[in-house]
Design a protein around this motif. Structure first.
Motif, PDB file in Angstrom:
ATOM      1  N   GLU A  54       0.820  -1.209   0.000  1.00 33.48           N
ATOM      2  CA  GLU A  54       0.000   0.000   0.000  1.00 33.48           C
ATOM      3  C   GLU A  54       0.858   1.266   0.000  1.00 33.48           C
ATOM      4  O   GLU A  54       0.517   2.251  -0.652  1.00 33.48           O
ATOM      5  N   TYR A  55       1.961   1.243   0.715  1.00 38.02           N
ATOM      6  CA  TYR A  55       2.816   2.426   0.836  1.00 38.02           C
ATOM      7  C   TYR A  55       4.062   2.342  -0.042  1.00 38.02           C
ATOM      8  O   TYR A  55       5.013   3.094   0.157  1.00 38.02           O
ATOM      9  N   SER A  56       4.064   1.469  -1.029  1.00 35.85           N
ATOM     10  CA  SER A  56       5.247   1.312  -1.877  1.00 35.85           C
ATOM     11  C   SER A  56       5.605   2.602  -2.612  1.00 35.85           C
ATOM     12  O   SER A  56       6.776   2.881  -2.837  1.00 35.85           O
ATOM     13  N   PHE A  57       4.612   3.413  -2.941  1.00 40.19           N
ATOM     14  CA  PHE A  57       4.907   4.679  -3.625  1.00 40.19           C
ATOM     15  C   PHE A  57       5.707   5.618  -2.717  1.00 40.19           C
ATOM     16  O   PHE A  57       6.587   6.335  -3.189  1.00 40.19           O
ATOM     17  N   ILE A  62      11.155   7.889  -1.150  1.00 40.90           N
ATOM     18  CA  ILE A  62      12.293   8.026  -0.240  1.00 40.90           C
ATOM     19  C   ILE A  62      13.553   7.457  -0.883  1.00 40.90           C
ATOM     20  O   ILE A  62      14.625   8.061  -0.824  1.00 40.90           O
ATOM     21  N   LEU A  63      13.422   6.293  -1.518  1.00 42.48           N
ATOM     22  CA  LEU A  63      14.573   5.694  -2.200  1.00 42.48           C
ATOM     23  C   LEU A  63      15.103   6.594  -3.310  1.00 42.48           C
ATOM     24  O   LEU A  63      16.307   6.682  -3.517  1.00 42.48           O
ATOM     25  N   SER A  64      14.208   7.258  -4.008  1.00 44.26           N
ATOM     26  CA  SER A  64      14.636   8.120  -5.116  1.00 44.26           C
ATOM     27  C   SER A  64      15.502   9.282  -4.633  1.00 44.26           C
ATOM     28  O   SER A  64      16.305   9.815  -5.387  1.00 44.26           O
ATOM     29  N   GLN A  65      15.353   9.656  -3.376  1.00 45.42           N
ATOM     30  CA  GLN A  65      16.156  10.738  -2.804  1.00 45.42           C
ATOM     31  C   GLN A  65      17.500  10.231  -2.286  1.00 45.42           C
ATOM     32  O   GLN A  65      18.403  11.011  -2.042  1.00 45.42           O
ATOM     33  N   LYS A  66      17.638   8.910  -2.126  1.00 44.93           N
ATOM     34  CA  LYS A  66      18.851   8.344  -1.555  1.00 44.93           C
ATOM     35  C   LYS A  66      19.668   7.508  -2.533  1.00 44.93           C
ATOM     36  O   LYS A  66      20.861   7.349  -2.358  1.00 44.93           O
ATOM     37  N   VAL A  67      19.005   6.954  -3.552  1.00 43.31           N
ATOM     38  CA  VAL A  67      19.671   6.095  -4.531  1.00 43.31           C
ATOM     39  C   VAL A  67      19.584   6.777  -5.889  1.00 43.31           C
ATOM     40  O   VAL A  67      18.504   7.162  -6.322  1.00 43.31           O
ATOM     41  N   PRO A  73      13.250   1.338  -9.900  1.00 42.45           N
ATOM     42  CA  PRO A  73      12.320   0.256 -10.220  1.00 42.45           C
ATOM     43  C   PRO A  73      11.010   0.339  -9.437  1.00 42.45           C
ATOM     44  O   PRO A  73      10.964   0.894  -8.342  1.00 42.45           O
ATOM     45  N   LYS A  74       9.985  -0.209 -10.030  1.00 43.06           N
ATOM     46  CA  LYS A  74       8.719  -0.367  -9.337  1.00 43.06           C
ATOM     47  C   LYS A  74       8.921  -1.472  -8.308  1.00 43.06           C
ATOM     48  O   LYS A  74       9.529  -2.503  -8.606  1.00 43.06           O
TER      49      LYS A  74
END
Length: 86
Positions: A54-57, A62-67, A73-74
């Motif tokens: 449910e909260y994968s988005f 958060i990952l997009s800001q760190k990686v 990837p989805k």
């Protein structure tokens, strides 16, 4: 408000859990990641998996800001059942 309390209770399921990511499998084009996870002690595993989905988005954000990747990837979350086989 009942709706706010319901949302808070749903979010606590993830906040109060220690989750182990045992394996991540990437698709060949690196656009899909399947994360195999298990909450500590296996407690409420199915419920935690549902909340992660449910909260994968938000996790992706958060990952997009760190990686730093060309494409992030989805994310798909699956219960790691290898613990149950042992």
């Amino acid at each position: 408000d009942l709706h706010k309390e319901y949302r808070r209770q749903r979010q606590m399921c993830i906040r109060d859990s220690t989750i182990t990511v045992t394996e991540v499998r990437m698709s060949q084009d690196l656009k899909i990641a399947k994360a195999y996870v298990m909450p500590l002690g296996g407690k409420d595993a199915d419920e935690v998996i549902l909340k992660l989905k449910e909260y994968s988005f938000l996790i992706r954000k958060i990952l997009s800001q760190k990686v730093f990747m060309k494409f992030l990837p989805k994310l798909f979350f699956k219960k790691d059942e290898s613990f149950e086989q042992q």
